[in-house]
Design a protein around this motif. Structure first.
Motif, mmCIF file in Angstrom:
data_model
loop_
_atom_site.group_PDB
_atom_site.id
_atom_site.type_symbol
_atom_site.label_atom_id
_atom_site.label_comp_id
_atom_site.label_asym_id
_atom_site.label_seq_id
_atom_site.Cartn_x
_atom_site.Cartn_y
_atom_site.Cartn_z
ATOM 1 N N ARG A 1 0.775 -1.061 -0.155
ATOM 2 C CA ARG A 1 0.149 -0.132 0.126
ATOM 3 C C ARG A 1 1.154 1.420 -0.076
ATOM 4 O O ARG A 1 1.706 1.466 0.413
ATOM 5 C CB ARG A 1 -1.088 0.204 0.877
ATOM 6 N N GLU B 1 0.522 7.829 -0.272
ATOM 7 C CA GLU B 1 -0.712 8.204 -1.078
ATOM 8 C C GLU B 1 -1.710 7.793 -0.862
ATOM 9 O O GLU B 1 -2.953 7.998 -0.329
ATOM 10 C CB GLU B 1 -0.054 8.618 -2.473
ATOM 11 N N GLU B 2 -1.868 5.826 -0.923
ATOM 12 C CA GLU B 2 -3.151 5.352 -0.314
ATOM 13 C C GLU B 2 -3.423 5.411 1.262
ATOM 14 O O GLU B 2 -5.180 5.335 1.354
ATOM 15 C CB GLU B 2 -3.482 3.414 -0.929
ATOM 16 N N GLU B 3 -2.234 5.694 1.658
ATOM 17 C CA GLU B 3 -2.747 5.549 3.997
ATOM 18 C C GLU B 3 -3.202 7.038 3.555
ATOM 19 O O GLU B 3 -3.289 7.046 4.323
ATOM 20 C CB GLU B 3 -1.459 4.863 3.718
#
Length: 77
Positions: free
Chosen positions: A29, A32-34
């Motif tokens: 992950r 940016e996704e987190e």
């Protein structure tokens, strides 16, 4: 063993690196996704790559593939 020791090591290491590159993307992950991108950090950087776990899985999978390759070479001889 149908191979000399240096050849067997070279084959195993080649298999190991190919398997490692196949396993690396699993479970990644990005920051940016987190929503955890530090200032000046790359938004595509992985949050927790878990490299030790991937190295262990790579070693186990590579050992199995190498063993199957040895059996195939013995069968073909």
């Amino acid at each position: 063993m149908p191979f000399t020791t240096p050849l067997a090591v070279a084959i195993y290491l080649t298999i190991w690196w190919i398997v490692l590159f196949a396993i690396l993307p699993f479970g990644i992950r990005s920051s940016e996704e987190e929503d955890d991108t530090p200032t000046g950090g790359d938004p595509g950087a992985p949050v927790a790559p878990k490299l030790w776990i991937k190295a262990v899985v790579t070693t186990i999978v590579s050992a199995i593939l190498f063993w199957l390759f040895v059996l195939y070479v013995k069968w073909m001889a």
